[in-house]
Design an enzyme around this catalytic site. Structure first.
Site, mmCIF file in Angstrom:
data_model
loop_
_atom_site.group_PDB
_atom_site.id
_atom_site.type_symbol
_atom_site.label_atom_id
_atom_site.label_comp_id
_atom_site.label_asym_id
_atom_site.label_seq_id
_atom_site.Cartn_x
_atom_site.Cartn_y
_atom_site.Cartn_z
ATOM 1 N N HIS A 1 102.861 -6.804 -50.752
ATOM 2 C CA HIS A 1 101.866 -7.070 -50.497
ATOM 3 C C HIS A 1 100.770 -7.563 -51.940
ATOM 4 C CE1 HIS A 1 102.765 -4.781 -47.340
ATOM 5 N NE2 HIS A 1 101.034 -5.137 -46.418
ATOM 6 N N TRP B 1 106.304 -11.942 -40.282
ATOM 7 C CA TRP B 1 106.123 -11.084 -41.722
ATOM 8 C C TRP B 1 106.810 -9.350 -41.556
ATOM 9 C CZ3 TRP B 1 103.893 -10.535 -46.669
ATOM 10 C CH2 TRP B 1 103.110 -9.511 -46.936
#
Length: 103
Positions: free
Chosen positions: A21, A75
């Protein structure tokens, strides 16, 4: 609009989840912004691995409505080794009902 949901991180994956992240793909970040997400925070409860996600969203969209997008699908596949997922690699995500808000 505010949206919140919980997800589950696999034990021992905290550092890698944070790293991925920290290096969020620019294309994914742009897609989220274009979909109306203008503030997105994820909190971790380390003891249980529970992830609490909170978003401010313009309109009715949000990250949870982007599942058919190829960037999001890529993702999800990349993150699937770290989280509890559904058969399509989407994170198991439980929406939360807002019961209180103080301005």
């Amino acid at each position: 609009m505010r949206k919140a949901f919980v997800m589950q991180l696999k034990k021992g994956c905290e550092a890698e989840y944070q790293k991925r992240h920290d290096e969020i793909w620019p294309a994914l970040k742009a897609l989220l912004s274009e979909s109306g997400v203008y503030d997105y925070t994820i909190f971790l409860e380390r003891e249980t691995g529970k992830l609490f996600a909170f978003q401010h969203v313009k309109g009715n969209g949000g990250s949870q409505s982007l599942g058919s997008n190829p960037i999001v699908q890529k993702w999800w596949a990349w993150m699937s080794d770290l989280m509890e997922t559904n058969p399509d690699n989407s994170p198991v995500s439980i929406p939360l009902e807002e019961v209180f808000h103080m301005d």
